[in-house]
Design a protein around this motif. Structure first.
Motif, PDB file in Angstrom:
ATOM      1  N   UNK A 123       0.558  -0.893   0.534  1.00  0.00           N
ATOM      2  CA  UNK A 123      -0.030  -0.555   0.195  1.00  0.00           C
ATOM      3  C   UNK A 123       0.457   1.041   0.113  1.00  0.00           C
ATOM      4  N   UNK A 124       2.171   1.441   0.337  1.00  0.00           N
ATOM      5  CA  UNK A 124       3.001   2.296   0.179  1.00  0.00           C
ATOM      6  C   UNK A 124       3.527   2.332  -1.090  1.00  0.00           C
ATOM      7  N   UNK A 125       3.311   2.150  -1.807  1.00  0.00           N
ATOM      8  CA  UNK A 125       3.867   1.613  -3.276  1.00  0.00           C
ATOM      9  C   UNK A 125       3.003   2.205  -4.415  1.00  0.00           C
ATOM     10  N   UNK A 126       3.206   3.089  -5.011  1.00  0.00           N
ATOM     11  CA  UNK A 126       1.811   4.223  -6.365  1.00  0.00           C
ATOM     12  C   UNK A 126       3.197   3.856  -7.570  1.00  0.00           C
ATOM     13  N   UNK A 127       2.025   3.819  -8.555  1.00  0.00           N
ATOM     14  CA  UNK A 127       2.859   3.525 -10.369  1.00  0.00           C
ATOM     15  C   UNK A 127       1.798   4.642 -11.482  1.00  0.00           C
ATOM     16  N   UNK A 128       2.163   5.128 -12.167  1.00  0.00           N
ATOM     17  CA  UNK A 128       1.259   5.778 -12.970  1.00  0.00           C
ATOM     18  C   UNK A 128       1.513   6.225 -14.124  1.00  0.00           C
ATOM     19  N   UNK A 129       1.088   5.049 -15.258  1.00  0.00           N
ATOM     20  CA  UNK A 129       1.714   4.703 -16.902  1.00  0.00           C
ATOM     21  C   UNK A 129       0.714   6.048 -17.505  1.00  0.00           C
ATOM     22  N   UNK A 135       6.266   5.537 -14.224  1.00  0.00           N
ATOM     23  CA  UNK A 135       6.748   6.606 -12.571  1.00  0.00           C
ATOM     24  C   UNK A 135       5.947   5.477 -11.369  1.00  0.00           C
ATOM     25  N   UNK A 136       7.296   5.599 -10.634  1.00  0.00           N
ATOM     26  CA  UNK A 136       6.803   4.693  -9.196  1.00  0.00           C
ATOM     27  C   UNK A 136       7.385   5.498  -8.377  1.00  0.00           C
ATOM     28  N   UNK A 137       6.610   5.531  -7.275  1.00  0.00           N
ATOM     29  CA  UNK A 137       6.413   5.785  -6.556  1.00  0.00           C
ATOM     30  C   UNK A 137       6.514   5.265  -4.732  1.00  0.00           C
ATOM     31  N   UNK A 138       7.476   4.943  -3.911  1.00  0.00           N
ATOM     32  CA  UNK A 138       7.899   4.424  -2.757  1.00  0.00           C
ATOM     33  C   UNK A 138       7.404   5.333  -1.497  1.00  0.00           C
ATOM     34  N   UNK A 139       6.844   4.984  -0.585  1.00  0.00           N
ATOM     35  CA  UNK A 139       6.743   5.771   0.769  1.00  0.00           C
ATOM     36  C   UNK A 139       6.957   5.454   1.963  1.00  0.00           C
ATOM     37  N   UNK A 142       8.153   8.867   6.387  1.00  0.00           N
ATOM     38  CA  UNK A 142       8.717  10.600   5.742  1.00  0.00           C
ATOM     39  C   UNK A 142       9.537  11.067   4.755  1.00  0.00           C
ATOM     40  N   UNK A 143      10.046   9.631   4.106  1.00  0.00           N
ATOM     41  CA  UNK A 143      10.452   9.591   2.551  1.00  0.00           C
ATOM     42  C   UNK A 143       9.889   9.239   1.665  1.00  0.00           C
ATOM     43  N   UNK A 144      10.567   9.680   0.823  1.00  0.00           N
ATOM     44  CA  UNK A 144       9.732   9.291  -0.619  1.00  0.00           C
ATOM     45  C   UNK A 144      10.694   9.107  -1.691  1.00  0.00           C
ATOM     46  N   UNK A 145      10.314   8.433  -2.180  1.00  0.00           N
ATOM     47  CA  UNK A 145      11.737   7.267  -3.154  1.00  0.00           C
ATOM     48  C   UNK A 145      10.472   7.375  -4.843  1.00  0.00           C
ATOM     49  N   UNK A 146      11.340   8.343  -5.874  1.00  0.00           N
ATOM     50  CA  UNK A 146      10.867   8.453  -6.691  1.00  0.00           C
ATOM     51  C   UNK A 146      11.216   8.043  -8.166  1.00  0.00           C
ATOM     52  N   UNK A 172      19.407  12.449  -6.147  1.00  0.00           N
ATOM     53  CA  UNK A 172      19.271  11.065  -7.025  1.00  0.00           C
ATOM     54  C   UNK A 172      20.009  10.237  -5.939  1.00  0.00           C
ATOM     55  N   UNK A 173      19.458   9.379  -4.727  1.00  0.00           N
ATOM     56  CA  UNK A 173      19.373   8.432  -3.590  1.00  0.00           C
ATOM     57  C   UNK A 173      20.727   7.373  -4.012  1.00  0.00           C
ATOM     58  N   UNK A 174      21.316   7.678  -2.782  1.00  0.00           N
ATOM     59  CA  UNK A 174      23.074   6.190  -3.192  1.00  0.00           C
ATOM     60  C   UNK A 174      22.255   5.175  -1.654  1.00  0.00           C
TER      61      UNK A 174
END
Length: 240
Positions: A123-129, A135-139, A142-146, A172-174
């Motif tokens: 439920x914390x993972x969102x996607x959009x085409x 486009x993928x979103x992971x919450x 309070x951090x959001x990975x895009x 860019x995340x490391x």
């Protein structure tokens, strides 16, 4: 202020809305815990403010401490003048802490309004085409990975979020959720090398030699025999 406690299911649907903090609070007591905490607590009680979803968690050594804990919490509420204090001098402000309030009614609803779809597996993972790109979103708290197949799409999405939330672009995340990200021409390499090294250093085992089988075959484990750990806090910290 009033307190609410659920005793049975199914729950009747409620249409009552509380907009002022500390008008209604929910309480839940859990215990006793099968494993003691590092400070030997057996019970846990939480109070949730209905309006802001702000939560207070208290640890209790015995169940008999429940009433004194509630009296302490009630006194805290009655002397706060309808405000929720994060620290003695800082009160809760929804505009500054958008992730503390119900994510489903704020950040998640914003994603749905932008035509994102919530994953059935997480439920914390969102996607959009859209427009031939994904486009993928992971919450995570309070951090959001895009991430996306289009860098322009990522920047446009961040700009859209900044109109409703106070965000800081960390680039860019490391390192994210114990995963180390290394970027190559072929793609992204995921590794837990740093996390493993950190665990070994916490356990003071970073200088030990590796072996193929870390435990002798046929070893019988028991919760009632053997030496007691000398530092429970350190060992639990390593597992966390």
């Amino acid at each position: 202020m009033s307190m609410g406690k659920h005793h049975k299911v199914p729950f009747q649907p409620s249409v009552t809305a509380y907009k002022q903090p500390l008008t209604l609070a929910h309480a839940d007591l859990w215990g006793h815990a099968p494993c003691l905490s590092s400070a030997y607590f057996k019970y846990y009680i939480c109070f949730v403010d209905h309006a802001t979803r702000y939560l207070w968690l208290y640890t209790l050594p015995t169940k008999s401490e429940t009433l004194p804990c509630f009296i302490k919490f009630k006194k805290l509420c009655l002397t706060s003048n309808g405000k929720i204090y994060i620290t003695p001098h800082v009160s809760f402000d929804e505009s500054q802490f958008p992730f503390i309030k119900s994510a489903a009614s704020h950040f998640h609803s914003k994603l749905l309004s932008l035509r994102f779809h919530s994953s059935k597996a997480n439920t914390s993972f969102f996607l959009k085409f859209e427009g031939g790109h994904s486009l993928y979103i992971l919450i995570y708290v309070d951090d959001v990975l895009i991430t996306s197949s289009s860098s322009t799409q990522v920047q446009d999405f961040i700009t859209q979020l900044q109109t409703s939330f106070s965000l800081k672009d960390l680039g860019v995340p490391s390192y994210f959720l114990r995963l180390e990200l290394t970027y190559t021409f072929q793609g992204v390499l995921l590794s837990q090398h740093k996390y493993i090294i950190d665990v070994l250093q916490k356990a003071h085992m970073d200088q030990t030699k590796p072996i193929s089988t870390p435990m002798a075959n046929g070893t019988s484990l028991s919760a009632y025999t053997g030496a007691v750990f000398s530092d429970l806090h350190r060992d639990r910290h390593i597992l966390n």
